[in-house]
Design an enzyme around this catalytic site. Structure first.
Site, PDB file in Angstrom:
ATOM      1  N   CYS A  88       4.991 -24.457  55.385  1.00 43.79           N
ATOM      2  CA  CYS A  88       4.394 -23.980  56.627  1.00 43.79           C
ATOM      3  C   CYS A  88       3.343 -24.641  57.212  1.00 43.79           C
ATOM      4  CB  CYS A  88       4.290 -22.323  56.357  1.00 43.79           C
ATOM      5  SG  CYS A  88       5.374 -21.569  55.663  1.00 43.79           S
ATOM      6  N   CYS A 211       4.050  -8.057  57.319  1.00 38.99           N
ATOM      7  CA  CYS A 211       4.822  -9.371  57.323  1.00 38.99           C
ATOM      8  C   CYS A 211       5.030 -10.067  58.674  1.00 38.99           C
ATOM      9  CB  CYS A 211       6.364  -9.563  56.617  1.00 38.99           C
ATOM     10  SG  CYS A 211       6.479  -8.489  55.127  1.00 38.99           S
ATOM     11  N   SER A 212       4.632 -11.504  58.621  1.00 35.36           N
ATOM     12  CA  SER A 212       5.077 -12.305  59.589  1.00 35.36           C
ATOM     13  C   SER A 212       6.731 -12.506  59.652  1.00 35.36           C
ATOM     14  CB  SER A 212       4.606 -13.504  59.636  1.00 35.36           C
ATOM     15  OG  SER A 212       4.854 -14.397  58.473  1.00 35.36           O
ATOM     16  N   ILE A 214      10.214 -14.290  60.963  1.00 34.30           N
ATOM     17  CA  ILE A 214      10.839 -15.646  60.921  1.00 34.30           C
ATOM     18  C   ILE A 214      11.368 -16.244  62.347  1.00 34.30           C
ATOM     19  CG2 ILE A 214      12.362 -17.279  59.472  1.00 34.30           C
ATOM     20  CD1 ILE A 214      12.562 -14.643  57.474  1.00 34.30           C
ATOM     21  N   LYS A 333       1.343 -13.121  62.525  1.00 33.19           N
ATOM     22  CA  LYS A 333       1.947 -11.592  62.532  1.00 33.19           C
ATOM     23  C   LYS A 333       2.667 -11.118  63.885  1.00 33.19           C
ATOM     24  CE  LYS A 333       3.302  -7.736  61.298  1.00 33.19           C
ATOM     25  NZ  LYS A 333       4.176  -8.009  62.400  1.00 33.19           N
ATOM     26  N   HIS A 337       5.754 -16.507  63.649  1.00 32.07           N
ATOM     27  CA  HIS A 337       5.811 -17.760  62.464  1.00 32.07           C
ATOM     28  C   HIS A 337       6.880 -18.683  62.431  1.00 32.07           C
ATOM     29  CE1 HIS A 337       4.502 -20.079  59.132  1.00 32.07           C
ATOM     30  NE2 HIS A 337       5.087 -19.379  58.311  1.00 32.07           N
TER      31      HIS A 337
HETATM   32  N1  COA Z   1       6.747  -7.465  62.568  1.00 33.60           N
HETATM   33  C1  COA Z   1       7.217  -6.807  63.323  1.00 33.60           C
HETATM   34  N2  COA Z   1       8.313  -6.298  63.831  1.00 33.60           N
HETATM   35  C2  COA Z   1       9.371  -6.890  62.994  1.00 33.60           C
HETATM   36  C3  COA Z   1       9.194  -7.931  62.169  1.00 33.60           C
HETATM   37  C4  COA Z   1       7.670  -8.363  61.832  1.00 33.60           C
HETATM   38  N3  COA Z   1       7.559  -9.045  60.726  1.00 33.60           N
HETATM   39  N4  COA Z   1      10.412  -8.506  61.487  1.00 33.60           N
HETATM   40  C5  COA Z   1      11.084  -7.659  62.063  1.00 33.60           C
HETATM   41  N5  COA Z   1      10.780  -6.954  63.059  1.00 33.60           N
HETATM   42  C6  COA Z   1      11.283  -6.153  64.036  1.00 33.60           C
HETATM   43  C7  COA Z   1      12.609  -6.608  64.622  1.00 33.60           C
HETATM   44  O1  COA Z   1      12.265  -6.819  65.769  1.00 33.60           O
HETATM   45  C8  COA Z   1      13.528  -5.594  64.824  1.00 33.60           C
HETATM   46  O2  COA Z   1      13.153  -4.651  65.814  1.00 33.60           O
HETATM   47  P1  COA Z   1      14.154  -3.944  66.910  1.00 33.60           P
HETATM   48  O3  COA Z   1      15.005  -3.218  65.976  1.00 33.60           O
HETATM   49  O4  COA Z   1      13.540  -3.265  67.739  1.00 33.60           O
HETATM   50  O5  COA Z   1      15.135  -5.346  67.338  1.00 33.60           O
HETATM   51  C9  COA Z   1      13.327  -4.647  63.378  1.00 33.60           C
HETATM   52  O6  COA Z   1      11.930  -5.015  63.246  1.00 33.60           O
HETATM   53  C10 COA Z   1      14.038  -5.009  62.236  1.00 33.60           C
HETATM   54  O7  COA Z   1      14.420  -6.563  62.148  1.00 33.60           O
HETATM   55  P2  COA Z   1      15.044  -7.191  61.086  1.00 33.60           P
HETATM   56  O8  COA Z   1      15.385  -8.645  61.735  1.00 33.60           O
HETATM   57  O9  COA Z   1      16.384  -6.552  60.873  1.00 33.60           O
HETATM   58  O10 COA Z   1      14.169  -7.258  59.883  1.00 33.60           O
HETATM   59  P3  COA Z   1      14.522  -7.842  58.589  1.00 33.60           P
HETATM   60  O11 COA Z   1      14.434  -6.550  57.638  1.00 33.60           O
HETATM   61  O12 COA Z   1      15.676  -8.910  58.706  1.00 33.60           O
HETATM   62  O13 COA Z   1      13.245  -8.680  58.366  1.00 33.60           O
HETATM   63  C11 COA Z   1      11.115  -8.925  57.171  1.00 33.60           C
HETATM   64  C12 COA Z   1      11.949  -8.525  58.223  1.00 33.60           C
HETATM   65  C13 COA Z   1       9.670  -8.437  57.356  1.00 33.60           C
HETATM   66  C14 COA Z   1      11.629  -8.755  55.713  1.00 33.60           C
HETATM   67  C15 COA Z   1      11.243 -10.605  57.642  1.00 33.60           C
HETATM   68  O14 COA Z   1      10.777 -10.685  58.797  1.00 33.60           O
HETATM   69  C16 COA Z   1      10.477 -11.423  56.569  1.00 33.60           C
HETATM   70  O15 COA Z   1      11.032 -11.630  55.265  1.00 33.60           O
HETATM   71  N6  COA Z   1       9.423 -11.869  56.965  1.00 33.60           N
HETATM   72  C17 COA Z   1       8.470 -12.883  56.008  1.00 33.60           C
HETATM   73  C18 COA Z   1       8.814 -14.213  56.215  1.00 33.60           C
HETATM   74  C19 COA Z   1       8.309 -15.230  55.172  1.00 33.60           C
HETATM   75  O16 COA Z   1       8.407 -15.104  53.924  1.00 33.60           O
HETATM   76  N7  COA Z   1       7.751 -16.124  55.656  1.00 33.60           N
HETATM   77  C20 COA Z   1       6.766 -17.187  54.887  1.00 33.60           C
HETATM   78  C21 COA Z   1       5.527 -16.999  54.889  1.00 33.60           C
HETATM   79  S1  COA Z   1       4.927 -18.005  53.938  1.00 33.60           S
END
Ligand code: COA
Length: 390
Positions: A88, A211-212, A214, A333, A337
């Site tokens: 990243c 969580c941020s 993807i 966030k 990201h």
């Molecule tokens: N912050 C705010 N809202 C979020 C979000 C986040 N991080 N991720 C998803 N949403 C919202 C979506 O827009 C969606 O909203 P909607 O229903 O109004 O459209 C809802 O939450 C569900 O989204 P969905 O795509 O089903 O979420 P998910 O469960 O598949 O994924 C996380 C959510 C947090 C698990 C995923 O974003 C994640 O794994 N993040 C971490 C990424 C990571 O590890 N990055 C590396 C960093 S080093």
């Protein structure tokens, strides 16, 4: 040799971060690049080299060889152009290499960028790809994902220093508030502490709103030798300091998982080169991939003593209007990201702040800004310090 003040950013551009179903990786890059080129008022032919940060185009879109591909699509085939990978932190690293190439006199004007297209695969596949930046053999193979690794760090920090669940939530609340002022942010809606605490659990104690996301996105900066920068812009932003360091790839090999040694070491190099101290920073973009990561960044950058990051968020020091506003863009966030593009997106925000171009989220009298970009669970870190005076 010190690079202090030798190189200036003369233009920036970025796409909105988010889900770009109608665009491919190359489209995202070209959109950001053309915005930056227009901002810098340079001619395409003025660009003598390109350094592009990207974490996983081979994994996400099965496309490698981004250097020539992106020079070709930008309309400047023949130009030296290469991809830089550091998880990243890829585009923060690309920026550093671009700056070095200008500082040593190899090129006058260089394009540095970052791009990632993540949304063309399932969520499970994305999580699998992201885990490749941790230790596949000793962490990811056993089911550790990035959220799980940061959850361990959060638990340990809470146990060791008394950091609270609410303090973590406040980081997300602050960054969503800042993101609501940024038209390029993925999430422009404010959230409350209750929203965070009631959001679905991802890896205890981290919840969805810790969580941020993807994201897809691209960000580009045009850099030039400082002595020619004013030919192109009245508001060059100078690179005062640059620092890079690494740490062990696996968390279990670290003496203390509540500190990112890579941040401490990279910050030491950047502060020394810039001849500034943490107290001189007016605005910062830090790598809040998870809320706990922002708390650690405050401490490891020296904004506050180890263990007191939670206090800083409680006291509002890092909010717009506070002493050191952090993540005025919304951070990872809320701005989003996009792994390969995040490092330059952070630089875009600091450049806008130091040019007094940040609109509703402008920090008044900002003169010195910092960007801090980590790879994976902190095994790499790149930091830059910028000033609007040389
Ligand atoms: N912050 C705010 N809202 C979020 C979000 C986040 N991080 N991720 C998803 N949403 C919202 C979506 O827009 C969606 O909203 P909607 O229903 O109004 O459209 C809802 O939450 C569900 O989204 P969905 O795509 O089903 O979420 P998910 O469960 O598949 O994924 C996380 C959510 C947090 C698990 C995923 O974003 C994640 O794994 N993040 C971490 C990424 C990571 O590890 N990055 C590396 C960093 S080093």
């Amino acid at each position: 040799m010190s690079m202090r003040g030798e190189v200036a950013v003369i233009g920036v551009g970025m796409t909105k971060f988010g889900e770009h179903w109608d665009k491919q990786l190359r489209d995202l890059f070209v959109e950001a690049a053309l915005e930056a080129i227009e901002d810098a008022q340079v001619d395409l032919r003025d660009i003598k080299a390109m350094f592009i940060g990207n974490m996983g185009s081979g994994l996400w879109v099965e496309q490698e060889h981004l250097g020539p591909l992106l020079a070709d699509y930008l309309g400047i085939p023949g130009t030296p152009s290469l991809k830089i990978e550091s998880a990243c932190a890829s585009s923060g690293m690309a920026f550093r290499l671009g700056v070095i190439s200008v500082a040593v006199g190899l090129y006058d004007i260089v394009l540095v960028g970052g791009v990632e297209k993540t949304s063309d695969v399932t969520h499970g596949e994305s999580i699998h790809h992201l885990a490749s930046v941790a230790d596949r053999e000793w962490e990811a193979f056993y089911g550790m994902t990035l959220p799980a690794l940061f959850a361990l760090i959060a638990k340990r920090h809470m146990m060791q220093y008394g950091t609270t669940r609410e303090q973590l939530a406040k980081v997300a609340v602050k960054n969503h508030k800042h993101g609501s002022y940024n038209p390029k942010a993925q999430f422009q809606r404010p959230i409350s502490i209750e929203d965070v605490l009631n959001s679905p659990l991802v890896a205890d104690p981290l919840r969805l709103l810790d969580c941020s996301p993807i994201s897809d996105g691209a960000a580009v900066a045009i850099i030039a030798r400082s002595d020619i920068a004013r030919k192109f812009t009245d508001t060059p932003v100078y690179v005062l300091g640059s620092g890079v360091a690494t740490d062990t790839i696996a968390l279990h090999d670290r003496d203390d998982i509540t500190t990112f040694k890579s941040i401490v070491l990279a910050a030491r190099e950047a502060y020394k080169m810039a001849k500034v101290e943490p107290k001189d920073i007016n605005v910062a973009e830090v790598h809040d991939s998870f809320t706990i990561a922002e708390i650690l960044a405050y401490e490891d950058l020296g904004f506050v003593k180890k263990g007191e990051g939670g206090k800083l968020i409680d006291e509002g020091v890092t909010e717009l209007g506070g002493k050191i506003p952090v993540n005025t863009s919304g951070g990872l966030k809320a701005r989003g990201h996009s792994p390969g593009a995040t490092g330059i997106a952070q630089i875009v925000e600091i450049v806008l702040q130091l040019r007094n171009d940040a609109g509703k989220r402008q920090v008044s009298n900002a003169e010195i800004g910092l960007t801090q970009n980590i790879g994976g669970s902190g095994a790499s870190c790149v930091i830059h310090i910028f000033g609007n005076k040389r």
